[in-house]
Design a protein around this motif. Structure first.
Motif, PDB file in Angstrom:
ATOM      1  N   GLN A   1      -7.202 -76.443  -8.248  1.00  0.00           N
ATOM      2  CA  GLN A   1      -5.911 -76.033  -7.692  1.00  0.00           C
ATOM      3  C   GLN A   1      -4.853 -77.075  -8.061  1.00  0.00           C
ATOM      4  O   GLN A   1      -5.104 -78.278  -7.979  1.00  0.00           O
ATOM      5  CB  GLN A   1      -6.018 -75.920  -6.170  1.00  0.00           C
ATOM      6  N   VAL A   2      -3.686 -76.616  -8.475  1.00  0.00           N
ATOM      7  CA  VAL A   2      -2.591 -77.527  -8.792  1.00  0.00           C
ATOM      8  C   VAL A   2      -1.911 -77.963  -7.497  1.00  0.00           C
ATOM      9  O   VAL A   2      -1.473 -77.127  -6.703  1.00  0.00           O
ATOM     10  CB  VAL A   2      -1.572 -76.866  -9.745  1.00  0.00           C
ATOM     11  N   LEU A   3      -1.838 -79.286  -7.285  1.00  0.00           N
ATOM     12  CA  LEU A   3      -1.170 -79.809  -6.097  1.00  0.00           C
ATOM     13  C   LEU A   3       0.339 -79.905  -6.302  1.00  0.00           C
ATOM     14  O   LEU A   3       1.111 -79.754  -5.350  1.00  0.00           O
ATOM     15  CB  LEU A   3      -1.717 -81.189  -5.739  1.00  0.00           C
ATOM     16  N   GLY A   4       0.761 -80.186  -7.511  1.00  0.00           N
ATOM     17  CA  GLY A   4       2.183 -80.333  -7.789  1.00  0.00           C
ATOM     18  C   GLY A   4       2.391 -81.062  -9.093  1.00  0.00           C
ATOM     19  O   GLY A   4       1.443 -81.306  -9.848  1.00  0.00           O
ATOM     20  N   GLY A   5       3.635 -81.406  -9.356  1.00  0.00           N
ATOM     21  CA  GLY A   5       3.949 -82.074 -10.608  1.00  0.00           C
ATOM     22  C   GLY A   5       5.075 -83.073 -10.454  1.00  0.00           C
ATOM     23  O   GLY A   5       5.840 -83.033  -9.495  1.00  0.00           O
ATOM     24  N   MET A   6       5.168 -83.970 -11.419  1.00  0.00           N
ATOM     25  CA  MET A   6       6.294 -84.890 -11.483  1.00  0.00           C
ATOM     26  C   MET A   6       6.679 -85.098 -12.941  1.00  0.00           C
ATOM     27  O   MET A   6       5.846 -84.980 -13.843  1.00  0.00           O
ATOM     28  CB  MET A   6       5.967 -86.235 -10.819  1.00  0.00           C
ATOM     29  N   ARG A   7       7.944 -85.372 -13.149  1.00  0.00           N
ATOM     30  CA  ARG A   7       8.435 -85.702 -14.483  1.00  0.00           C
ATOM     31  C   ARG A   7       8.640 -87.213 -14.540  1.00  0.00           C
ATOM     32  O   ARG A   7       9.189 -87.803 -13.614  1.00  0.00           O
ATOM     33  CB  ARG A   7       9.751 -84.979 -14.771  1.00  0.00           C
TER      34      ARG A   7
ATOM     35  N   GLY B   1       3.285 -71.525 -16.952  1.00  0.00           N
ATOM     36  CA  GLY B   1       2.599 -71.960 -18.164  1.00  0.00           C
ATOM     37  C   GLY B   1       1.979 -73.330 -18.004  1.00  0.00           C
ATOM     38  O   GLY B   1       0.865 -73.579 -18.485  1.00  0.00           O
ATOM     39  N   GLU B   2       2.663 -74.244 -17.329  1.00  0.00           N
ATOM     40  CA  GLU B   2       2.132 -75.584 -17.114  1.00  0.00           C
ATOM     41  C   GLU B   2       0.937 -75.555 -16.174  1.00  0.00           C
ATOM     42  O   GLU B   2      -0.034 -76.295 -16.375  1.00  0.00           O
ATOM     43  CB  GLU B   2       3.236 -76.481 -16.552  1.00  0.00           C
ATOM     44  N   ILE B   3       1.004 -74.723 -15.175  1.00  0.00           N
ATOM     45  CA  ILE B   3      -0.136 -74.578 -14.255  1.00  0.00           C
ATOM     46  C   ILE B   3      -1.362 -74.085 -15.012  1.00  0.00           C
ATOM     47  O   ILE B   3      -2.472 -74.597 -14.833  1.00  0.00           O
ATOM     48  CB  ILE B   3       0.223 -73.626 -13.101  1.00  0.00           C
ATOM     49  N   ASP B   4      -1.158 -73.114 -15.879  1.00  0.00           N
ATOM     50  CA  ASP B   4      -2.262 -72.579 -16.669  1.00  0.00           C
ATOM     51  C   ASP B   4      -2.869 -73.664 -17.567  1.00  0.00           C
ATOM     52  O   ASP B   4      -4.099 -73.819 -17.619  1.00  0.00           O
ATOM     53  CB  ASP B   4      -1.768 -71.408 -17.525  1.00  0.00           C
ATOM     54  N   LEU B   5      -2.014 -74.425 -18.249  1.00  0.00           N
ATOM     55  CA  LEU B   5      -2.515 -75.490 -19.125  1.00  0.00           C
ATOM     56  C   LEU B   5      -3.282 -76.545 -18.326  1.00  0.00           C
ATOM     57  O   LEU B   5      -4.351 -76.994 -18.749  1.00  0.00           O
ATOM     58  CB  LEU B   5      -1.351 -76.145 -19.869  1.00  0.00           C
ATOM     59  N   ALA B   6      -2.727 -76.938 -17.191  1.00  0.00           N
ATOM     60  CA  ALA B   6      -3.362 -77.987 -16.391  1.00  0.00           C
ATOM     61  C   ALA B   6      -4.718 -77.550 -15.853  1.00  0.00           C
ATOM     62  O   ALA B   6      -5.696 -78.312 -15.893  1.00  0.00           O
ATOM     63  CB  ALA B   6      -2.435 -78.387 -15.242  1.00  0.00           C
ATOM     64  N   LEU B   7      -4.797 -76.331 -15.347  1.00  0.00           N
ATOM     65  CA  LEU B   7      -6.071 -75.839 -14.810  1.00  0.00           C
ATOM     66  C   LEU B   7      -7.121 -75.710 -15.902  1.00  0.00           C
ATOM     67  O   LEU B   7      -8.288 -76.068 -15.709  1.00  0.00           O
ATOM     68  CB  LEU B   7      -5.862 -74.494 -14.116  1.00  0.00           C
ATOM     69  N   ARG B   8      -6.713 -75.218 -17.065  1.00  0.00           N
ATOM     70  CA  ARG B   8      -7.662 -75.077 -18.175  1.00  0.00           C
ATOM     71  C   ARG B   8      -8.107 -76.438 -18.690  1.00  0.00           C
ATOM     72  O   ARG B   8      -9.281 -76.633 -19.035  1.00  0.00           O
ATOM     73  CB  ARG B   8      -7.032 -74.257 -19.299  1.00  0.00           C
ATOM     74  N   ALA B   9      -7.200 -77.404 -18.718  1.00  0.00           N
ATOM     75  CA  ALA B   9      -7.556 -78.744 -19.188  1.00  0.00           C
ATOM     76  C   ALA B   9      -8.538 -79.408 -18.229  1.00  0.00           C
ATOM     77  O   ALA B   9      -9.523 -80.025 -18.654  1.00  0.00           O
ATOM     78  CB  ALA B   9      -6.296 -79.595 -19.335  1.00  0.00           C
ATOM     79  N   ALA B  10      -8.286 -79.291 -16.926  1.00  0.00           N
ATOM     80  CA  ALA B  10      -9.203 -79.884 -15.943  1.00  0.00           C
ATOM     81  C   ALA B  10     -10.570 -79.215 -16.017  1.00  0.00           C
ATOM     82  O   ALA B  10     -11.613 -79.885 -15.925  1.00  0.00           O
ATOM     83  CB  ALA B  10      -8.619 -79.744 -14.547  1.00  0.00           C
ATOM     84  N   LEU B  11     -10.583 -77.897 -16.186  1.00  0.00           N
ATOM     85  CA  LEU B  11     -11.841 -77.169 -16.294  1.00  0.00           C
ATOM     86  C   LEU B  11     -12.612 -77.591 -17.545  1.00  0.00           C
ATOM     87  O   LEU B  11     -13.840 -77.748 -17.509  1.00  0.00           O
ATOM     88  CB  LEU B  11     -11.566 -75.666 -16.319  1.00  0.00           C
ATOM     89  N   THR B  12     -11.903 -77.797 -18.636  1.00  0.00           N
ATOM     90  CA  THR B  12     -12.535 -78.180 -19.897  1.00  0.00           C
ATOM     91  C   THR B  12     -13.244 -79.524 -19.775  1.00  0.00           C
ATOM     92  O   THR B  12     -14.321 -79.727 -20.341  1.00  0.00           O
ATOM     93  CB  THR B  12     -11.482 -78.243 -21.022  1.00  0.00           C
ATOM     94  N   THR B  13     -12.652 -80.448 -19.034  1.00  0.00           N
ATOM     95  CA  THR B  13     -13.265 -81.765 -18.866  1.00  0.00           C
ATOM     96  C   THR B  13     -14.189 -81.837 -17.650  1.00  0.00           C
ATOM     97  O   THR B  13     -14.793 -82.884 -17.400  1.00  0.00           O
ATOM     98  CB  THR B  13     -12.176 -82.846 -18.728  1.00  0.00           C
ATOM     99  N   GLU B  14     -14.256 -80.745 -16.869  1.00  0.00           N
ATOM    100  CA  GLU B  14     -15.101 -80.657 -15.674  1.00  0.00           C
ATOM    101  C   GLU B  14     -14.661 -81.637 -14.584  1.00  0.00           C
ATOM    102  O   GLU B  14     -15.479 -82.102 -13.773  1.00  0.00           O
ATOM    103  CB  GLU B  14     -16.577 -80.884 -16.028  1.00  0.00           C
TER     104      GLU B  14
END
Length: 309
Positions: free
Chosen positions: A218-224, A249-262
């Motif tokens: 789950q995405v908690l949030g983001g910062m720039r 789009g950023e949420i999708d990338l972040a979730l997929r990246a975290a899933l890829t690295t487990e």
């Protein structure tokens, strides 16, 4: 629940997690990678933490060993091990640490992040390769060992590259190289140090990137993060953090990246070039959240303890 937290001696994150854990009635203890000792024989295998005893705490000469034995603990006593540091070390030390965490996990102790996630995230080549295999956008990257191959890569990548240590965090050891002579000296020096040469095409990102924090899918949030005077946008290097609402789009990338690295908890870094093309630049499996919590108002430590408790 008894929680062991692998953290540096003055870690703000240990104190934050200890606060959150105590509010739930859990017991925390700080552990140090350098003080882990494994013992194996024909009938048993144990991993103990043997803390160093400061000289001023030894009541009389000759009692150091006895005090260390009294303070030592078996890591099997912990319900959960949280990894909050991955200190620099030799290849042998890094491999041993991962082996210890893997044996703890195999014996039934929960480890967060898991050894598999840590092994992937700590290795920039492996992370980049897995992200690409999962269909995620990554900057063009060439990894090699010989200076001649690195010079060829420098040419192929347009004479503007970011050279990164294979293992590292917070921007340490990262340099941008645009001059062929400097490139040659840099690559030769690294080769003589038996380093792997990791070259990535420089992405002109205007001095800012986006950090997305992911917890348990789950995405908690983001910062720039903005750093007008340095291409490295790490807050540890004085970049300024501000609240950022992640796009779909950023949420999708972040979730997929975290899933890829487990990774159970991960900081996913995104870069955008001048044309607005986005790249996944890194997945941090020991992510900081001090600046993130300050700009978002999110109590990450409490959320993490609640998810694992």
């Amino acid at each position: 629940m008894k929680i062991g937290i692998l953290a540096s001696e003055r870690s703000w994150y240990y104190r934050d997690l200890d606060r959150a854990a105590k509010s739930r009635g859990h017991l925390c203890e700080r552990l140090d990678f350098a003080r882990l000792a494994a013992r194996v024989n024909s009938v048993s295998a144990t991993i103990r933490h043997i803390p160093c005893v400061a000289p001023e705490k030894i009541p009389s000469p000759g009692q150091r060993d006895g005090l260390q034995a009294d303070l030592a603990c078996d890591l099997a006593e912990f319900d959960l091990i949280l990894v909050r540091t991955m200190p620099p070390g030799s290849l042998e030390q890094v491999v041993y640490r991962m082996d210890v965490l893997a044996r703890l996990q195999a014996a039934g102790t929960r480890v967060v992040n898991s050894p598999k996630a840590l092994e992937c995230a700590v290795d920039k080549y492996l992370t980049t390769a897995r992200l690409q295999a999962a269909g995620l956008p990554v900057p063009e990257t060439i990894v090699c060992e010989h200076e001649d191959d690195a010079m060829e890569a420098f040419d192929q990548l347009g004479h503007d590259v970011v050279v990164k240590p294979l293992f590292g965090s917070e921007g340490r050891g990262i340099v941008r190289v645009t001059d062929p002579d400097l490139a040659h000296r840099t690559f030769r020096t690294l080769m003589r140090l038996n380093a792997v040469l990791y070259l990535q095409r420089f992405v002109d990102h205007g001095g800012c990137d986006v950090r997305i924090l992911v917890l348990d899918g789950q995405v908690l949030g983001g910062m720039r993060r903005r750093s007008p005077d340095d291409f490295r946008t790490n807050v540890a290097r004085k970049a300024v953090a501000e609240l950022h609402e992640p796009t779909a789009g950023e949420i999708d990338l972040a979730l997929r990246a975290a899933l890829t690295t487990e990774a159970f908890i991960a900081g996913v870094d995104l870069l955008y070039d001048r044309d607005g093309t986005g790249y996944v630049i890194e997945v941090n499996a020991v992510p900081g959240w001090q600046a993130f919590g300050r700009v978002t108002g999110i109590d990450v430590a409490t959320m993490l303890i609640n998810r694992v408790g």
